[in-house]
Scaffold this active site. Structure first.
Site, mmCIF file in Angstrom:
data_model
loop_
_atom_site.group_PDB
_atom_site.id
_atom_site.type_symbol
_atom_site.label_atom_id
_atom_site.label_comp_id
_atom_site.label_asym_id
_atom_site.label_seq_id
_atom_site.Cartn_x
_atom_site.Cartn_y
_atom_site.Cartn_z
ATOM 1 N N ASP A 196 33.686 43.491 42.323
ATOM 2 C CA ASP A 196 34.857 43.391 41.448
ATOM 3 C C ASP A 196 34.332 43.375 40.007
ATOM 4 O O ASP A 196 33.633 42.438 39.602
ATOM 5 C CB ASP A 196 35.647 42.113 41.776
ATOM 6 C CG ASP A 196 36.913 41.969 40.936
ATOM 7 O OD1 ASP A 196 36.991 42.582 39.850
ATOM 8 O OD2 ASP A 196 37.817 41.220 41.361
ATOM 9 N N ARG B 292 39.227 29.162 27.950
ATOM 10 C CA ARG B 292 38.476 30.433 27.977
ATOM 11 C C ARG B 292 38.700 31.205 26.670
ATOM 12 O O ARG B 292 39.821 31.300 26.178
ATOM 13 C CB ARG B 292 38.947 31.324 29.139
ATOM 14 C CG ARG B 292 38.795 30.715 30.502
ATOM 15 C CD ARG B 292 38.933 31.771 31.594
ATOM 16 N NE ARG B 292 40.133 32.591 31.449
ATOM 17 C CZ ARG B 292 40.412 33.654 32.195
ATOM 18 N NH1 ARG B 292 39.567 34.026 33.151
ATOM 19 N NH2 ARG B 292 41.525 34.344 32.017
ATOM 20 N N TYR C 264 43.850 46.311 32.631
ATOM 21 C CA TYR C 264 44.606 45.644 31.557
ATOM 22 C C TYR C 264 43.792 44.664 30.737
ATOM 23 O O TYR C 264 44.302 44.092 29.783
ATOM 24 C CB TYR C 264 45.861 44.949 32.116
ATOM 25 C CG TYR C 264 45.648 44.090 33.344
ATOM 26 C CD1 TYR C 264 45.113 42.816 33.258
ATOM 27 C CD2 TYR C 264 45.999 44.566 34.609
ATOM 28 C CE1 TYR C 264 44.924 42.038 34.382
ATOM 29 C CE2 TYR C 264 45.812 43.802 35.745
ATOM 30 C CZ TYR C 264 45.271 42.536 35.627
ATOM 31 O OH TYR C 264 45.082 41.782 36.754
ATOM 32 N N LYS C 265 42.520 44.449 31.126
ATOM 33 C CA LYS C 265 41.715 43.491 30.349
ATOM 34 C C LYS C 265 40.997 44.249 29.230
ATOM 35 O O LYS C 265 41.627 44.707 28.286
ATOM 36 C CB LYS C 265 40.735 42.777 31.277
ATOM 37 C CG LYS C 265 41.392 41.951 32.371
ATOM 38 C CD LYS C 265 40.324 41.310 33.234
ATOM 39 C CE LYS C 265 40.908 40.634 34.454
ATOM 40 N NZ LYS C 265 41.693 39.440 34.137
ATOM 41 N N PHE D 294 37.514 35.574 42.293
ATOM 42 C CA PHE D 294 38.912 35.456 41.868
ATOM 43 C C PHE D 294 39.783 35.343 43.126
ATOM 44 O O PHE D 294 39.599 36.107 44.079
ATOM 45 C CB PHE D 294 39.309 36.680 41.036
ATOM 46 C CG PHE D 294 40.626 36.509 40.362
ATOM 47 C CD1 PHE D 294 40.728 35.771 39.194
ATOM 48 C CD2 PHE D 294 41.777 37.054 40.911
ATOM 49 C CE1 PHE D 294 41.963 35.589 38.574
ATOM 50 C CE2 PHE D 294 43.015 36.871 40.304
ATOM 51 C CZ PHE D 294 43.105 36.135 39.126
HETATM 52 C C1 LIG Z 1 38.027 39.101 38.771
HETATM 53 C C2 LIG Z 1 39.466 39.462 38.939
HETATM 54 N N1 LIG Z 1 39.868 40.205 39.993
HETATM 55 C C3 LIG Z 1 41.151 40.553 40.159
HETATM 56 C C4 LIG Z 1 42.123 40.166 39.259
HETATM 57 C C5 LIG Z 1 43.582 40.526 39.450
HETATM 58 O O1 LIG Z 1 43.781 41.651 40.209
HETATM 59 P P1 LIG Z 1 45.168 42.459 40.246
HETATM 60 O O2 LIG Z 1 44.992 43.652 39.364
HETATM 61 O O3 LIG Z 1 45.336 42.836 41.653
HETATM 62 O O4 LIG Z 1 46.226 41.560 39.738
HETATM 63 C C6 LIG Z 1 41.755 39.388 38.156
HETATM 64 C C7 LIG Z 1 42.803 38.980 37.191
HETATM 65 O O5 LIG Z 1 42.601 38.281 36.247
HETATM 66 C C8 LIG Z 1 40.406 39.036 38.000
HETATM 67 O O6 LIG Z 1 40.019 38.273 36.962
#
Ligand SMILES: Cc1ncc(COP(=O)(O)O)c(C=O)c1O
Length: 419
Positions: free
Chosen positions: A204, A378, A229-230, A132
């Site tokens: 991650d 998606r 938040y996901k 990401f």
């Molecule tokens: C794999 C991944 N890492 C990080 C993030 C975003 O990170 P942050 O919480 O810093 O906005 C996302 C957002 O969709 C993501 O899909």
């Protein structure tokens, strides 16, 4: 799409699967708008029905009544650890190994920087170009900051990762589930391969936590970050989380010395001394409203068997791919996710040359997914609130969009800021 094997399914078959679904009752825990099929829990989980009451009581009975005394009386001071302890079982981690704080981006910065401090002549941060982008930007910014010490970022393709684990690599960062294709990496094997090469990995887990069982302790994972938040349903901009294996925590020196990470913040000492354990990763005052919302989101997992959750997520994804084969043939879609559920998270992506307007037209029909450049639609399959019939109806709506060419409407071509 390819021709499906086996008999053709009907909507009645899926209504029957819903009737016998052991997870069916969990849908009642969520507040979902009438007439919407929500396939975007991989971007932003929906609120639970109890969310309003929780935020209301925080306002009325905590902040609104006890004001600043709430930091002690209602446990606000310990909320980052308490929420971390609720996330821990979803990750296969100890309660004292996870803390909720900041964003994925910031947490990644803290861990990468702490690991770069320890490793002497090894100065390369290794990452995959398909990670990401925020993970890459954080690594880029950090290596620039430390550029004077020869620190560099090396980006490779996933297939070249293992070969790139040279003796100059200080730390690597990998994403378990690819945000574009949903492809899942082998957490256990890659952690072990990197460890053998002397390289700690920061994983991650943004698309893993709450999507399927994760076994960080069992798989020997040392460091991880992820999103609230996901799939954890913590609300827009919910705090992320940070995991470090217990025996490694004391040696970690985060670069962001904040008073909340101090051993004794209310002594107001001049010098910094890190708190023991994961608390050292706190920086400033924690966002109590957001942490309370995340804690409430996590309550949607109470009593959920994560193996059963994953079986249903895999079945929903398989069903989507099968119905896409059966009902979308000839409309220009190609699957972008692995067909074997063991190789993906709980998201399935389709490619289509007109992906953006097709997704906007689908959303206008009440089926909500999202779009990622250049051509990816998606669809997230969160099993706690999705039904088998929703998959049928979603594919049916997609078929209608194409059959009626609804995506040709100019209003669906206008790009929004968030896609
Ligand atoms: C794999 C991944 N890492 C990080 C993030 C975003 O990170 P942050 O919480 O810093 O906005 C996302 C957002 O969709 C993501 O899909």
């Amino acid at each position: 799409m390819t021709a499906p094997a086996g008999g053709v399914l009907t909507r009645e078959d899926l209504l029957e699967r819903d009737r016998t679904d052991p997870l069916a009752s969990f849908r009642d825990r969520f507040q979902l708008p009438e007439g919407v099929i929500y396939l975007d829990g991989n971007s932003l989980g929906p609120p639970s029905v109890d969310m309003r009451a929780r935020i209301g009581s925080l306002l009325a009975a905590e902040w609104g009544r006890d004001l600043i005394a709430s930091w002690n009386r209602h446990g606000w001071f310990r909320l980052p650890e308490r929420v971390g302890a609720r996330i821990a079982p979803l990750l296969g981690a100890g309660e004292d190994e996870v803390i909720a704080a900041d964003s994925v981006s910031l947490n990644l910065f803290k861990l990468l920087a702490a690991l770069l401090r320890r490793t002497g002549p090894r100065r390369v941060v290794l990452a995959e170009a398909s990670n990401f982008p925020t993970d890459l930007y954080i690594a880029e910014g950090l290596t620039r900051l430390l550029g004077g010490s020869g620190t560099k970022l090396r980006l490779v393709a996933p297939e070249d990762f293992e070969g790139a684990l040279g003796s100059d690599v200080a730390v690597a960062t990998l994403t378990q589930v690819d945000f574009r294709t949903g492809r899942k990496r082998d957490l256990r094997r890659l952690t072990a391969v990197a460890k053998d090469a002397g390289v700690p990995v920061v994983w991650d887990l943004s698309h893993s936590a709450g999507a399927f069982p994760v076994r960080l302790n069992e798989d020997g994972v040392e460091f991880a970050v992820g999103c609230g938040y996901k799939y954890l349903n913590g609300g827009p901009g919910a705090p992320g989380f940070l995991y470090a294996a217990r025996e490694l925590q004391q040696a970690l020196d985060t670069p962001l010395y904040g008073w909340m990470g101090h051993r004794s913040p209310f002594d107001f000492e001049v010098g910094y001394r890190p708190a023991p354990g994961m608390r050292r990763f706190l920086t400033g005052t924690p966002p109590i409203l957001s942490l309370a919302a995340l804690e409430e989101g996590l309550r949607t997992f109470e009593g959920v068997d994560m193996d059963a959750l994953w079986r249903k997520a895999a079945a929903l994804g398989d069903l989507f791919l099968r119905l896409a084969d059966e009902r979308l043939a000839g409309f220009g879609f190609e699957p972008a996710s692995p067909r074997d559920a063991r190789e993906r998270g709980s998201q399935v992506s389709l490619r289509h040359p007109e992906g953006y307007p097709v997704m906007q037209a689908l959303i206008a029909r009440g089926v909500v997914g999202d779009f990622r450049e250049p051509d990816l639609l998606r669809f997230g399959f969160a099993p706690l609130y999705l039904r088998y019939r929703d998959v049928w109806d979603a594919v049916g709506a997609l078929r209608e969009v194409l059959a009626r060419e609804e995506h040709q409407d100019p209003r669906f071509r206008r790009r929004n800021a968030v896609t």
